[in-house]
Every structure is written in structure tokens, then in C-alpha cells.
Design a protein around this motif. Sequence first.
Motif, mmCIF file in Angstrom:
data_model
loop_
_atom_site.group_PDB
_atom_site.id
_atom_site.type_symbol
_atom_site.label_atom_id
_atom_site.label_comp_id
_atom_site.label_asym_id
_atom_site.label_seq_id
_atom_site.Cartn_x
_atom_site.Cartn_y
_atom_site.Cartn_z
ATOM 1 N N UNK A 159 0.834 -1.040 0.339
ATOM 2 C CA UNK A 159 0.455 0.005 0.520
ATOM 3 C C UNK A 159 0.725 1.165 0.000
ATOM 4 N N UNK A 160 1.478 1.813 0.635
ATOM 5 C CA UNK A 160 2.433 2.416 1.318
ATOM 6 C C UNK A 160 4.276 2.464 2.318
ATOM 7 N N UNK A 161 5.206 3.522 1.537
ATOM 8 C CA UNK A 161 6.019 3.134 1.890
ATOM 9 C C UNK A 161 6.461 4.389 2.628
ATOM 10 N N UNK A 162 6.962 4.502 4.422
ATOM 11 C CA UNK A 162 7.522 5.832 4.806
ATOM 12 C C UNK A 162 8.037 5.872 5.590
ATOM 13 N N UNK A 163 9.251 6.484 6.018
ATOM 14 C CA UNK A 163 10.571 6.774 6.633
ATOM 15 C C UNK A 163 9.813 7.563 7.744
ATOM 16 N N UNK A 164 9.705 8.030 8.922
ATOM 17 C CA UNK A 164 10.094 8.792 10.109
ATOM 18 C C UNK A 164 11.413 10.053 9.797
ATOM 19 N N UNK A 165 10.386 11.339 9.610
ATOM 20 C CA UNK A 165 11.055 12.201 10.157
ATOM 21 C C UNK A 165 12.309 12.126 10.301
ATOM 22 N N UNK A 250 8.961 12.213 4.795
ATOM 23 C CA UNK A 250 8.809 13.574 4.690
ATOM 24 C C UNK A 250 9.626 14.540 5.032
ATOM 25 N N UNK A 251 9.437 15.714 4.977
ATOM 26 C CA UNK A 251 10.367 17.122 4.478
ATOM 27 C C UNK A 251 10.010 17.902 5.006
ATOM 28 N N UNK A 252 10.816 19.520 5.470
ATOM 29 C CA UNK A 252 10.107 20.140 6.218
ATOM 30 C C UNK A 252 9.604 21.067 5.302
ATOM 31 N N UNK A 253 8.810 21.795 4.905
ATOM 32 C CA UNK A 253 8.555 22.618 3.849
ATOM 33 C C UNK A 253 7.954 23.725 3.930
ATOM 34 N N UNK A 261 5.305 19.698 6.974
ATOM 35 C CA UNK A 261 6.141 18.266 6.792
ATOM 36 C C UNK A 261 5.000 18.066 5.048
ATOM 37 N N UNK A 262 5.507 17.771 4.322
ATOM 38 C CA UNK A 262 5.484 17.732 2.695
ATOM 39 C C UNK A 262 5.190 16.120 2.814
ATOM 40 N N UNK A 265 2.104 13.186 -2.914
ATOM 41 C CA UNK A 265 1.478 13.957 -4.708
ATOM 42 C C UNK A 265 0.487 13.385 -3.949
ATOM 43 N N UNK A 266 -0.339 12.372 -3.869
ATOM 44 C CA UNK A 266 -1.715 11.945 -3.730
ATOM 45 C C UNK A 266 -2.207 12.207 -2.718
ATOM 46 N N UNK A 267 -1.533 12.601 -1.443
ATOM 47 C CA UNK A 267 -1.975 12.946 -0.701
ATOM 48 C C UNK A 267 -2.304 13.719 -0.589
#
Length: 276
Positions: A159-165, A250-253, A261-262, A265-267
Amino acid sequence: MALAGEYAEGVRTPAEARDAATVLLLRPGAGSGPEVYLLRRQLTMGFAAGMAVFPGGGVDARDAELPDSRWAGPPAVEWAARLGVDESRARALVAAAVRETFEESGVLLAGPSDGVVVDDVSGADWEADRVALESRELSLTELLTRRGLVLRTDLLAPWAAWTTPVFEPKRYATWFFVARLPEGQVTRDVSSESSSVLWLGAAEAVRQVEAGELAMMPPTYLNCLEVASLGGEDDVLADAAGRTLTMFTPQVTAADGGHTLSMMPRHASLVEGRRS
């Protein structure tokens, strides 16, 4: 966000991210969309305390040792391509997803043969095995071998893959999977890491988070939002069937004179749609 800037500038060194797997367990809801199974983490937990999360957790080194004789469904090499990792890591992540789901919800995605799912794992003997698995007295391979079962990897979809900031003191590289609650099985409030559990419509979970009634980490909220946008269980699983994953951190923007946090795109498009 000043702390995040120090990491970006190399002043601080990020903590190493530990591999983890989590599962969005789905069942039909009373409304138009599916329900997801959520656990509220104990307030004493060192990570995501008090948050509503999906069943999941860190990879056990023994997860990668699951042999082909205890594996049914797409081979590990196919999972590797879809998860964006090597074969050994893919085997560990898929096994961890199934193991953690059993440990934290009492649901076991396994069966005596390919195409068959065990239909009741709620008895006292199964509970003893679940506790032994949770305490690491028993490995997933040992459990499946003793029970004469194979891991039904075809019941999972990426489904998705995320790494903690980078600025978080505890970090996880987490692969999210989706799975349908197997017929004949029931979830149980068994996890020692949660204070309560609940089935909640994905759309209702989003509403409660936005109303301040339920606390979630951003990936949990955004994945609920995406599930709610797709329709029923079949729609979610059909969408997942064609996915290959790329890890997102996620990156700080800059945003509205401050920082945020970024998002994928779909989210981001889904969030923007709710704001407009």
C-alpha cells in the motif's frame, strides 16, 4: 522546526530507521466504505503514545528466515520488486506484517495449504501461541511448522512506504500493507501495547481526527483518507494490486508563513480537496 533545520544542515545526525511492517485490516462498513482496525497505543509507549495505529511493529531478525515450504502466494522475488527492496528484506517485511497482525489483533493470514485460510484462531491453545510469539519465545516459522500452515502472502497487498522524519528520536522505515479480514476469523483485544481497540469506518476515522476526537500520526491519517476516497474493500484491494512502492520520507517545507511536512503527491491532492 528549527531542530529539523539542524538535521538538514548536518549539525545533527539522524537516528537510524528500523524496518517495520503494518497492516490496514479491512472489513465491510455500515456505510459505503470499509472499516479499518485500529489500536490506541498505551500512553506509556515510547513511540506514538496515545495514538490510534494499525497493527504492526518492527521486523524480527528471524522473520527473514521463513522457508519457501512455509510460504504461499507470490514468491519473495516478486514481493521484492513491489516493495522496492532486496529479496531477503522483502521476505522479512511480509513475514513481519503477518506476525504483527496476529500478535496485535489475533488474526492470522495463514492456512493449511495455498488457497485455504485457517478459520478460527481464538481458542486457548492459539492464544498461548500468540503470547509466545509476542514474547519472542516462538518464531513465526516455528509456529507455522508446528501447526502445518503456510503463510498466505496472497492475502496481503502493498500500500505505501514511509520513513519517520529525520528529526524524530525514534525512527522507522515502515511498509504498509492492506488485507481483508479472513472469513471465520475475529479480531480480539489482545495487544499489550494498546489500551483499547476498535473497528472504525475509514471516513469516520478521518472525521474524528479532523475534529480533534482521535489522535493519529500523519501516515495513519493519510492512509485512512486514501482508503475512504476509494470506495469499498474490493476497490481498495484492486487499487493495491497494481502498486509498487517507493519509500517516502517527509521533508520540512515552508507553508503559510510557517513550516509543515511534505506529503506524497496523491495524499497532498486529497488533503487539498478537503480544504477546498
